[in-house]
Write an enzyme that holds these catalytic residues in place. Structure first.
Site: not given
Length: 345
Positions: A112-114, A145
């Site tokens: 999810m952080k890409f 998150d």
């Protein structure tokens, strides 16, 4: 058999060892003859990238290209060129968008952080055009998150791109739920401001004076709950700045938060939605409220009072930022001293 005794699942077969890929000429990455800092890629990754460069050279669009790009993405979800080629292949094959979105559900939760994951999803949604279910999926990701920047950015893009009242109607209740769970969630505060002030006027919000009163009341209630919450104070400032409202208009609300609680005194029981009192467990005086009152005094021209508060912050209530408060006090004194000269010139 214990977990340690279990044999690990064998790695996927290299593309160079697969008969169905024999027709593709792999292209190795161009390197200097003697690189100063060579990059040692895992064999599986190097093999896949060599074959990716091979299919790009021939502009192949096929199901096996989708298999290859998925393999690379699972190893390196930040490879933008692979994502782009995958998307172009999906479009060329007229592949099922539903199937691709389900795969992206898995990859978004895992990575999810890409940024690239969310950009690919955005391209798919522009073709798929079924945004309502996306809000539920985004909520699922935020549950893992809650402050993930890329997820919030994607949610805001979704809302503005499709701009459907059916989408917008859920946003304030959604944000309110998040702030009830964590009143210090700055991402949720930012999203609320985006929904109310930076995305047009929604049905039911045409009376902007009412909206301003509602948002001022909302931020005050949250400040009363947790006075030392910078996010709520910033939201209050944002509402006032955005609407051109004087800071002094909330002065009567702010002052009680700048005063020490008298020993043995408890929070007032009188319910005042416009000016709620600090909660019984609030730590007073509140440095954030004192800073806000400094701005009120500056706005009103009460510069001596502003400097007194800044001195109090520097010497007693927020000594960690003493040099900042001293700097602000010095600026106020300097500007006051220069004002008559400027007026006479």
């Amino acid at each position: 058999m214990s977990k340690d005794e279990r044999s690990e699942e064998p790695p996927p077969k290299l593309f160079s060892a697969r008969e169905e890929w024999k027709d593709v000429k792999p292209i190795e990455q161009t390197e200097l003859s003697n690189p100063l800092v060579p990059i040692f890629y895992p064999p599986e990754y190097k093999d896949a990238l060599d074959y990716f460069r091979g299919i790009v050279a021939t502009e192949e669009r096929s199901e096996r290209v989708l298999e290859l790009t998925e393999r690379i993405i699972r190893m390196n979800p930040a490879h933008y060129s692979v994502w782009q080629y995958r998307y172009e292949t999906l479009m060329a094959l007229n592949s099922s968008l539903e199937k691709e979105i389900r795969l992206m559900d898995e990859l978004a939760l895992a990575h999810m952080k890409f940024y690239q994951v969310w950009h690919h999803r955005k391209l798919l949604m522009m073709k798929h055009k079924r945004p309502l279910a996306e809000l539920s999926f985004i909520a699922k990701v935020l549950a893992m998150d809650v402050k993930n920047y890329h997820t919030w950015a994607y949610r805001q893009w979704l809302l503005t791109y499709f701009d459907d009242d059916e989408l917008w109607r859920y946003e304030l209740p959604f944000v309110d739920l998040l702030l009830k769970e964590d009143v210090r969630n700055n991402s949720a505060w930012h999203h609320r401001f985006f929904v109310v002030f930076d995305s047009g006027v929604r049905d039911g919000d045409e009376d902007r004076a009412m909206v301003i009163r509602r948002e001022l009341s909302y931020s005050k209630q949250k400040i009363a709950l947790a006075p030392n919450n910078l996010s709520a104070w910033n939201y209050l400032r944002g509402v006032l700045n955005k609407t051109g409202t004087k800071f002094g208009s909330v002065k009567s609300f702010v002052i009680p938060y700048t005063l020490p609680r008298e020993e043995g005194a408890s929070a007032e029981e009188v319910l005042d939605l416009d000016n709620p009192s600090p909660s019984s467990y609030a730590t007073l005086p509140c440095a954030l409220a004192m800073e806000f009152l400094v701005d009120v005094y500056e706005e009103e021209g009460e510069l001596n009072r502003a400097v007194e508060l800044l001195t109090s912050l520097a010497e007693e209530h927020d000594t960690m930022r003493k040099r900042y408060w001293d700097y602000r006090a010095k600026n106020i004194i300097g500007n006051a001293a220069a004002a008559p000269t400027s007026a006479n010139s």
